[in-house]
Design an enzyme around this catalytic site. Structure first.
Site, PDB file in Angstrom:
ATOM      1  N   GLY A  11      44.055  48.218  48.237  1.00 39.35           N
ATOM      2  CA  GLY A  11      44.214  48.758  46.883  1.00 39.35           C
ATOM      3  C   GLY A  11      43.500  50.090  46.753  1.00 39.35           C
ATOM      4  O   GLY A  11      42.372  50.231  47.217  1.00 39.35           O
ATOM      5  N   ARG A  72      49.102  47.704  51.774  1.00 39.41           N
ATOM      6  CA  ARG A  72      48.603  46.455  52.352  1.00 39.41           C
ATOM      7  C   ARG A  72      49.553  46.158  53.515  1.00 39.41           C
ATOM      8  O   ARG A  72      50.770  46.251  53.344  1.00 39.41           O
ATOM      9  CB  ARG A  72      48.630  45.344  51.310  1.00 39.41           C
ATOM     10  CG  ARG A  72      47.773  45.677  50.070  1.00 39.41           C
ATOM     11  CD  ARG A  72      47.399  44.437  49.287  1.00 39.41           C
ATOM     12  NE  ARG A  72      46.856  44.767  47.969  1.00 39.41           N
ATOM     13  CZ  ARG A  72      45.563  44.978  47.739  1.00 39.41           C
ATOM     14  NH1 ARG A  72      44.686  44.926  48.716  1.00 39.41           N
ATOM     15  NH2 ARG A  72      45.151  45.251  46.499  1.00 39.41           N
ATOM     16  N   ASP A 103      37.511  44.726  52.166  1.00 38.27           N
ATOM     17  CA  ASP A 103      37.072  43.951  53.335  1.00 38.27           C
ATOM     18  C   ASP A 103      38.198  43.675  54.335  1.00 38.27           C
ATOM     19  O   ASP A 103      37.953  43.588  55.534  1.00 38.27           O
ATOM     20  CB  ASP A 103      36.317  42.675  52.930  1.00 38.27           C
ATOM     21  CG  ASP A 103      37.070  41.845  51.924  1.00 38.27           C
ATOM     22  OD1 ASP A 103      38.207  42.218  51.567  1.00 38.27           O
ATOM     23  OD2 ASP A 103      36.519  40.812  51.494  1.00 38.27           O
ATOM     24  N   THR A 126      36.935  50.312  46.773  1.00 36.12           N
ATOM     25  CA  THR A 126      37.631  49.320  45.948  1.00 36.12           C
ATOM     26  C   THR A 126      36.970  49.300  44.572  1.00 36.12           C
ATOM     27  O   THR A 126      35.747  49.465  44.470  1.00 36.12           O
ATOM     28  CB  THR A 126      37.574  47.898  46.554  1.00 36.12           C
ATOM     29  OG1 THR A 126      37.966  46.951  45.540  1.00 36.12           O
ATOM     30  CG2 THR A 126      36.196  47.501  47.045  1.00 36.12           C
ATOM     31  N   ASP A 128      36.598  46.689  42.886  1.00 37.26           N
ATOM     32  CA  ASP A 128      36.058  45.347  42.633  1.00 37.26           C
ATOM     33  C   ASP A 128      34.539  45.225  42.811  1.00 37.26           C
ATOM     34  O   ASP A 128      33.947  44.254  42.352  1.00 37.26           O
ATOM     35  CB  ASP A 128      36.728  44.323  43.557  1.00 37.26           C
ATOM     36  CG  ASP A 128      38.225  44.211  43.306  1.00 37.26           C
ATOM     37  OD1 ASP A 128      38.667  44.537  42.193  1.00 37.26           O
ATOM     38  OD2 ASP A 128      38.951  43.792  44.230  1.00 37.26           O
ATOM     39  N   ASP A 130      33.042  44.341  45.422  1.00 33.85           N
ATOM     40  CA  ASP A 130      32.867  43.012  46.027  1.00 33.85           C
ATOM     41  C   ASP A 130      32.567  43.089  47.524  1.00 33.85           C
ATOM     42  O   ASP A 130      32.730  42.102  48.234  1.00 33.85           O
ATOM     43  CB  ASP A 130      34.127  42.163  45.793  1.00 33.85           C
ATOM     44  CG  ASP A 130      35.367  42.781  46.442  1.00 33.85           C
ATOM     45  OD1 ASP A 130      35.325  43.965  46.834  1.00 33.85           O
ATOM     46  OD2 ASP A 130      36.380  42.076  46.553  1.00 33.85           O
ATOM     47  N   ARG A 172      39.057  40.427  41.293  1.00 34.55           N
ATOM     48  CA  ARG A 172      39.295  39.272  42.183  1.00 34.55           C
ATOM     49  C   ARG A 172      38.242  38.200  41.944  1.00 34.55           C
ATOM     50  O   ARG A 172      38.176  37.650  40.889  1.00 34.55           O
ATOM     51  CB  ARG A 172      39.273  39.696  43.648  1.00 34.55           C
ATOM     52  CG  ARG A 172      40.553  40.309  44.119  1.00 34.55           C
ATOM     53  CD  ARG A 172      40.473  40.492  45.613  1.00 34.55           C
ATOM     54  NE  ARG A 172      41.262  41.626  46.036  1.00 34.55           N
ATOM     55  CZ  ARG A 172      42.494  41.524  46.516  1.00 34.55           C
ATOM     56  NH1 ARG A 172      43.076  40.357  46.617  1.00 34.55           N
ATOM     57  NH2 ARG A 172      43.147  42.600  46.880  1.00 34.55           N
TER      58      ARG A 172
END
Ligand code: F6P
Length: 320
Positions: A11, A72, A103, A126, A128, A130, A172
């Protein structure tokens, strides 16, 4: 080290362009040649590779998205696909790769290093936030600003109509965007993936606060927890106030990167080139306590956990 390549994968995130720019310009300053790989690992597989110069990255520091394109590409999980990609890189004489992504993109980079001895460095890109091994990912702060701006606007209309607004936020399985947006947006309720969600408890809390005189409320919730449109119907049926759900969606992924993301991306991009020049490979770049750091990619993904910021959630609960 003579020729390096850079790609963005997974993304997209605001600030990826600033990271590419930093990789390109700091590599050129060291006398290296730089190649851009278009559309992530998919473009590597299909040989969409072009030489870049300092003007290829002019005027992109302010732009959202990634001018290299991203994708992706699940087929990259296959060893034979990776082998072909390593061969393509070598056919261009490229001897190292910088991968900017999440990741999944990191795992791909590590495998290229492990299986084919191909030096790769990962940069965390990203919204996120995360990725283990870094306090911040490129794009997170901009996405947070976007989410807070949307919440502010929803507050206006939800207050005028005495409504309850539910705002679904990306991230997410990570609550960082949601909880920070909840605090900055002064939201009443934050529902996050790290804490079990009870619809009944939420509705009871809202009922109590409306009985105590509340006229409108804002609920932020991370994506993938529940169907927010159904949740809106259930709240409205019980509490009585009109309830609307807004899914912010990909709006959060776009827009001009904020200064924080531009600076973070620029520092990380320059650092990636420094690491490659030192002979490092299979490493991912992070920022921890304001210092640039690097970790083994697999160790970061498998062993390091991003801590759940329970303290932030507590603050958001205290202040509503
Ligand atoms: O990882 C970034 C992210 O925007 C997540 O927040 C979201 O779940 C996902 O990507 C959406 O992916 P796509 O753009 O492929 O729909």
């Amino acid at each position: 080290l003579k020729k390096i390549a850079v790609l963005t994968s997974g993304g997209d995130a605001p600030g990826m362009n600033a990271a590419i720019r930093a990789v390109v310009r700091s590599a050129l300053a060291e006398g290296l040649e730089v190649y851009g790989i278009y559309d992530g690992y998919l473009g590597l597989y299909t040989n969409k590779i072009e030489k870049l110069n300092r003007y290829s990255v002019s005027d992109i520091i302010t732009k959202g998205g990634t001018f290299l394109g991203s994708a992706r590409f699940p087929a990259f999980k296959k060893p034979e696909v990776r082998a072909k990609c390593a061969e393509i890189l070598r056919s261009h004489g490229i001897d190292a790769l910088v991968v900017i992504g999440g990741d999944g993109s990191y795992t791909g980079a590590k495998l290229l290093t492990e299986e084919h001895g191909f030096p790769c460095i990962g940069l965390p890109g990203t919204i996120d936030n995360d990725i283990p091994g870094t306090d911040y990912t490129i794009g997170y702060q901009t996405a947070l600003e976007t989410a807070v701006d949307a919440i502010d606007r929803l507050r206006d209309t939800s207050s005028s109509h005495h409504r309850i607004s539910i705002v679904e936020i990306m991230g997410r399985h990570c609550s960082d965007l949601t909880v920070s947006a909840a605090i900055a947006g002064g939201c009443e309720y934050a529902i996050v993936p790290e804490v079990n969600f009870s619809k009944e408890e939420l509705i009871q809390q809202i009922e109590r606060s409306f009985q105590d005189g509340k006229h409108h409320a804002l609920i932020v919730i991370t994506e993938l927890i529940t169907d927010v449109h159904q949740l809106a119907k259930d709240i409205e049926a019980r509490v009585g106030n009109e309830t609307r759900a807004t899914v912010l969606g990909h709006v959060q992924r776009g827009g001009s990167p904020c200064a924080f993301d531009r600076i973070l991306a620029s520092r990380m991009g320059a650092y990636a080139v420094e690491l490659l020049l030192k002979g490092e490979k299979g490493r991912c770049v992070g920022i921890q306590r304001e210092e640039l750091v690097h970790h083994d990619i697999i160790e970061a993904i498998d062993k390091m956990r991003r801590p759940f910021k329970a303290e932030l959630l507590e603050v958001s609960k205290k202040l509503f």
